[in-house]
Scaffold this motif. Structure first.
Motif, PDB file in Angstrom:
ATOM      1  N   GLY A  66       0.814  -1.204   0.000  1.00  0.00           N
ATOM      2  CA  GLY A  66       0.000   0.000   0.000  1.00  0.00           C
ATOM      3  C   GLY A  66       0.845   1.249   0.000  1.00  0.00           C
ATOM      4  O   GLY A  66       2.074   1.201  -0.004  1.00  0.00           O
ATOM      5  N   ASP A  67       0.163   2.377   0.013  1.00  0.00           N
ATOM      6  CA  ASP A  67       0.827   3.674   0.026  1.00  0.00           C
ATOM      7  C   ASP A  67       0.974   4.181   1.452  1.00  0.00           C
ATOM      8  O   ASP A  67       0.062   4.028   2.275  1.00  0.00           O
ATOM      9  CB  ASP A  67       0.024   4.692  -0.801  1.00  0.00           C
ATOM     10  CG  ASP A  67      -0.086   4.283  -2.256  1.00  0.00           C
ATOM     11  OD1 ASP A  67       0.890   3.705  -2.779  1.00  0.00           O
ATOM     12  OD2 ASP A  67      -1.144   4.535  -2.860  1.00  0.00           O
ATOM     13  N   GLU A  68       2.114   4.784   1.747  1.00  0.00           N
ATOM     14  CA  GLU A  68       2.304   5.356   3.076  1.00  0.00           C
ATOM     15  C   GLU A  68       1.362   6.536   3.261  1.00  0.00           C
ATOM     16  O   GLU A  68       1.302   7.435   2.439  1.00  0.00           O
ATOM     17  CB  GLU A  68       3.757   5.803   3.252  1.00  0.00           C
ATOM     18  CG  GLU A  68       4.741   4.643   3.312  1.00  0.00           C
ATOM     19  CD  GLU A  68       6.121   5.087   3.750  1.00  0.00           C
ATOM     20  OE1 GLU A  68       6.220   6.174   4.333  1.00  0.00           O
ATOM     21  OE2 GLU A  68       7.083   4.344   3.502  1.00  0.00           O
ATOM     22  N   GLY A  69       0.614   6.492   4.334  1.00  0.00           N
ATOM     23  CA  GLY A  69      -0.342   7.553   4.624  1.00  0.00           C
ATOM     24  C   GLY A  69      -0.622   7.600   6.107  1.00  0.00           C
ATOM     25  O   GLY A  69       0.213   7.196   6.922  1.00  0.00           O
ATOM     26  N   ASP A  70      -1.816   8.051   6.478  1.00  0.00           N
ATOM     27  CA  ASP A  70      -2.152   8.188   7.895  1.00  0.00           C
ATOM     28  C   ASP A  70      -2.437   6.852   8.569  1.00  0.00           C
ATOM     29  O   ASP A  70      -2.316   6.737   9.782  1.00  0.00           O
ATOM     30  CB  ASP A  70      -3.371   9.103   8.056  1.00  0.00           C
ATOM     31  CG  ASP A  70      -3.057  10.562   7.757  1.00  0.00           C
ATOM     32  OD1 ASP A  70      -1.857  10.903   7.692  1.00  0.00           O
ATOM     33  OD2 ASP A  70      -4.009  11.348   7.592  1.00  0.00           O
ATOM     34  N   TYR A  71      -2.837   5.840   7.782  1.00  0.00           N
ATOM     35  CA  TYR A  71      -3.273   4.569   8.362  1.00  0.00           C
ATOM     36  C   TYR A  71      -2.343   3.432   7.951  1.00  0.00           C
ATOM     37  O   TYR A  71      -2.085   3.235   6.765  1.00  0.00           O
ATOM     38  CB  TYR A  71      -4.688   4.216   7.893  1.00  0.00           C
ATOM     39  CG  TYR A  71      -5.776   5.159   8.340  1.00  0.00           C
ATOM     40  CD1 TYR A  71      -6.510   4.915   9.500  1.00  0.00           C
ATOM     41  CD2 TYR A  71      -6.092   6.281   7.588  1.00  0.00           C
ATOM     42  CE1 TYR A  71      -7.526   5.767   9.907  1.00  0.00           C
ATOM     43  CE2 TYR A  71      -7.114   7.144   7.987  1.00  0.00           C
ATOM     44  CZ  TYR A  71      -7.826   6.878   9.141  1.00  0.00           C
ATOM     45  OH  TYR A  71      -8.826   7.721   9.528  1.00  0.00           O
ATOM     46  N   ILE A  72      -1.875   2.674   8.955  1.00  0.00           N
ATOM     47  CA  ILE A  72      -1.095   1.465   8.692  1.00  0.00           C
ATOM     48  C   ILE A  72      -1.597   0.361   9.631  1.00  0.00           C
ATOM     49  O   ILE A  72      -1.569   0.519  10.858  1.00  0.00           O
ATOM     50  CB  ILE A  72       0.414   1.671   8.923  1.00  0.00           C
ATOM     51  CG1 ILE A  72       0.966   2.780   8.035  1.00  0.00           C
ATOM     52  CG2 ILE A  72       1.171   0.371   8.649  1.00  0.00           C
ATOM     53  CD1 ILE A  72       2.432   3.081   8.293  1.00  0.00           C
ATOM     54  N   TRP A  73      -2.055  -0.730   9.051  1.00  0.00           N
ATOM     55  CA  TRP A  73      -2.391  -1.911   9.834  1.00  0.00           C
ATOM     56  C   TRP A  73      -1.117  -2.739  10.030  1.00  0.00           C
ATOM     57  O   TRP A  73      -0.331  -2.904   9.100  1.00  0.00           O
ATOM     58  CB  TRP A  73      -3.424  -2.759   9.099  1.00  0.00           C
ATOM     59  CG  TRP A  73      -4.778  -2.117   9.012  1.00  0.00           C
ATOM     60  CD1 TRP A  73      -5.180  -1.210   8.082  1.00  0.00           C
ATOM     61  CD2 TRP A  73      -5.891  -2.333   9.875  1.00  0.00           C
ATOM     62  NE1 TRP A  73      -6.480  -0.840   8.318  1.00  0.00           N
ATOM     63  CE2 TRP A  73      -6.947  -1.523   9.415  1.00  0.00           C
ATOM     64  CE3 TRP A  73      -6.108  -3.143  10.994  1.00  0.00           C
ATOM     65  CZ2 TRP A  73      -8.194  -1.501  10.031  1.00  0.00           C
ATOM     66  CZ3 TRP A  73      -7.353  -3.116  11.605  1.00  0.00           C
ATOM     67  CH2 TRP A  73      -8.381  -2.306  11.137  1.00  0.00           C
ATOM     68  N   VAL A  74      -0.929  -3.248  11.232  1.00  0.00           N
ATOM     69  CA  VAL A  74       0.244  -4.057  11.548  1.00  0.00           C
ATOM     70  C   VAL A  74      -0.243  -5.409  12.077  1.00  0.00           C
ATOM     71  O   VAL A  74      -0.984  -5.463  13.063  1.00  0.00           O
ATOM     72  CB  VAL A  74       1.150  -3.344  12.575  1.00  0.00           C
ATOM     73  CG1 VAL A  74       2.376  -4.198  12.876  1.00  0.00           C
ATOM     74  CG2 VAL A  74       1.572  -1.972  12.056  1.00  0.00           C
ATOM     75  N   LEU A  75       0.186  -6.486  11.411  1.00  0.00           N
ATOM     76  CA  LEU A  75      -0.381  -7.804  11.650  1.00  0.00           C
ATOM     77  C   LEU A  75       0.686  -8.832  12.023  1.00  0.00           C
ATOM     78  O   LEU A  75       1.752  -8.885  11.408  1.00  0.00           O
ATOM     79  CB  LEU A  75      -1.095  -8.305  10.381  1.00  0.00           C
ATOM     80  CG  LEU A  75      -2.105  -7.366   9.730  1.00  0.00           C
ATOM     81  CD1 LEU A  75      -2.576  -7.962   8.406  1.00  0.00           C
ATOM     82  CD2 LEU A  75      -3.275  -7.102  10.657  1.00  0.00           C
ATOM     83  N   ASP A  76       0.373  -9.652  12.997  1.00  0.00           N
ATOM     84  CA  ASP A  76       1.166 -10.839  13.306  1.00  0.00           C
ATOM     85  C   ASP A  76       0.179 -11.999  13.394  1.00  0.00           C
ATOM     86  O   ASP A  76      -0.557 -12.123  14.381  1.00  0.00           O
ATOM     87  CB  ASP A  76       1.920 -10.675  14.625  1.00  0.00           C
ATOM     88  CG  ASP A  76       2.956 -11.770  14.832  1.00  0.00           C
ATOM     89  OD1 ASP A  76       2.878 -12.798  14.145  1.00  0.00           O
ATOM     90  OD2 ASP A  76       3.841 -11.597  15.694  1.00  0.00           O
ATOM     91  N   PRO A  77       0.107 -12.839  12.365  1.00  0.00           N
ATOM     92  CA  PRO A  77      -0.928 -13.885  12.349  1.00  0.00           C
ATOM     93  C   PRO A  77      -0.809 -14.891  13.477  1.00  0.00           C
ATOM     94  O   PRO A  77      -1.819 -15.344  14.020  1.00  0.00           O
ATOM     95  CB  PRO A  77      -0.740 -14.540  10.983  1.00  0.00           C
ATOM     96  CG  PRO A  77       0.673 -14.219  10.593  1.00  0.00           C
ATOM     97  CD  PRO A  77       0.947 -12.860  11.161  1.00  0.00           C
ATOM     98  N   ILE A  78       0.424 -15.268  13.813  1.00  0.00           N
ATOM     99  CA  ILE A  78       0.652 -16.142  14.964  1.00  0.00           C
ATOM    100  C   ILE A  78       1.856 -15.608  15.722  1.00  0.00           C
ATOM    101  O   ILE A  78       2.999 -15.855  15.340  1.00  0.00           O
ATOM    102  CB  ILE A  78       0.895 -17.608  14.553  1.00  0.00           C
ATOM    103  CG1 ILE A  78      -0.293 -18.165  13.762  1.00  0.00           C
ATOM    104  CG2 ILE A  78       1.141 -18.461  15.798  1.00  0.00           C
ATOM    105  CD1 ILE A  78      -0.099 -19.606  13.309  1.00  0.00           C
ATOM    106  N   ASP A  79       1.609 -14.860  16.768  1.00  0.00           N
ATOM    107  CA  ASP A  79       2.690 -14.436  17.643  1.00  0.00           C
ATOM    108  C   ASP A  79       2.926 -15.582  18.624  1.00  0.00           C
ATOM    109  O   ASP A  79       2.042 -15.917  19.418  1.00  0.00           O
ATOM    110  CB  ASP A  79       2.316 -13.155  18.397  1.00  0.00           C
ATOM    111  CG  ASP A  79       3.452 -12.677  19.287  1.00  0.00           C
ATOM    112  OD1 ASP A  79       4.341 -11.981  18.775  1.00  0.00           O
ATOM    113  OD2 ASP A  79       3.437 -13.019  20.487  1.00  0.00           O
ATOM    114  N   GLY A  80       4.104 -16.171  18.545  1.00  0.00           N
ATOM    115  CA  GLY A  80       4.377 -17.367  19.336  1.00  0.00           C
ATOM    116  C   GLY A  80       4.296 -18.615  18.473  1.00  0.00           C
ATOM    117  O   GLY A  80       3.718 -19.627  18.881  1.00  0.00           O
TER     118      GLY A  80
END
Length: 266
Positions: free
Chosen positions: A77-91
């Motif tokens: 995506g394009d850098e802007g005001d919103y960024i989703w940050v995801l870790d599908p399986i932490d651990g």
């Protein structure tokens, strides 16, 4: 802090992401998955990739102008005001060894600040939801718990936790040893699940390092909304450019003493 006007719509998306990730992950638990090693020697499975793909698809459909940063597929995506940050399986290490202490982490940054965080454990059906400016919500179909950190203003009374001594590379290992010596007790293991326990008043203090944004982004709104605080080891707010150290205190009064114990050796 300026909150986005569509925060409730984003929260609905985050809930759906947790639901879809859980459906992707659960069938693979204790099912003899093949495990690959990434370039940093951390493990990854088909479950990680399927869960992140499912969440990315949902976010792109609901918020096509938002960027996404995930552990498995990087930035899009394009850098802007919103960024989703995801870790599908932490651990993932816990997941591949059959322990239900892993979690899916979903966070939303708005103008560089994490304003939304979800910690979801699909097997125990526990979910923590943190939204900036609101109290943390804990939802559980199976286990007891009420969101809210407990009073523990003194380090000598604190239950300290860290995922693994292996993450405490030099010089952080010596600094953590100082904190460990000052705390009442230390427990190991838990990954992001430990921060959920801190938000329930079961743990007082967590100190970790070598953390990536997807490891900590969702934790900040959850812990803050439960009455705690999350910073780096110097006491500064976490940003996408932080040094990877993370310090979470259930009682904000613990922060100065914890930071003092984590100071570098002269």
């Amino acid at each position: 802090m300026t909150l986005p006007p569509d925060l409730d719509a984003c929260l609905q998306t985050a809930r759906l992401c947790a639901d879809h990730a859980g459906r992707a992950v659960t069938p693979h638990f204790r099912a003899g998955l093949d495990v690959d090693d990434k370039s940093d020697e951390s493990p990854v499975t088909r479950a990680d990739r399927e869960a992140e793909s499912a969440m990315r698809d949902l976010i792109r459909q609901a918020h096509p102008d938002h960027a996404i940063l995930g552990e498995e597929y990087g930035f899009s995506g394009d850098e802007g005001d919103y960024i989703w940050v995801l870790d599908p399986i932490d651990g993932t290490r816990a997941f591949i060894t059959g322990r239900p202490s892993f979690a899916t982490l979903i966070a939303l940054f708005h103008k560089g600040t994490p304003v939304l965080g979800v910690i979801d454990q699909p097997l125990t059906r526990e979910r923590w939801i943190g939204v900036a400016g609101r109290e943390t919500v804990f939802e559980s179909a199976t286990l007891p718990g009420v969101a809210g950190t407990r009073s523990c203003p003194t380090l000598g009374d604190a239950e300290l936790s860290c995922t693994s001594p292996d993450m405490l590379i030099a010089p952080y290992d010596q600094r953590f040893a100082q904190l460990k010596k000052a705390a009442r007790r230390t427990s190991w293991g838990g990954d992001a699940y430990g921060y959920g326990l801190l938000a329930l008043g079961q743990i007082d203090l967590i100190a970790e390092c070598t953390m990536k944004p997807w490891d900590w982004a969702a934790l900040v709104p959850v812990v803050n909304g439960a009455g705690g605080i999350v910073t780096d080891w110097q006491g500064a707010p976490l940003t996408l450019e932080s040094d990877g150290t993370v310090l979470a205190c259930g009682d904000k009064a613990l922060l100065p003493e914890a930071i003092a114990s984590l100071r570098p050796f002269p």
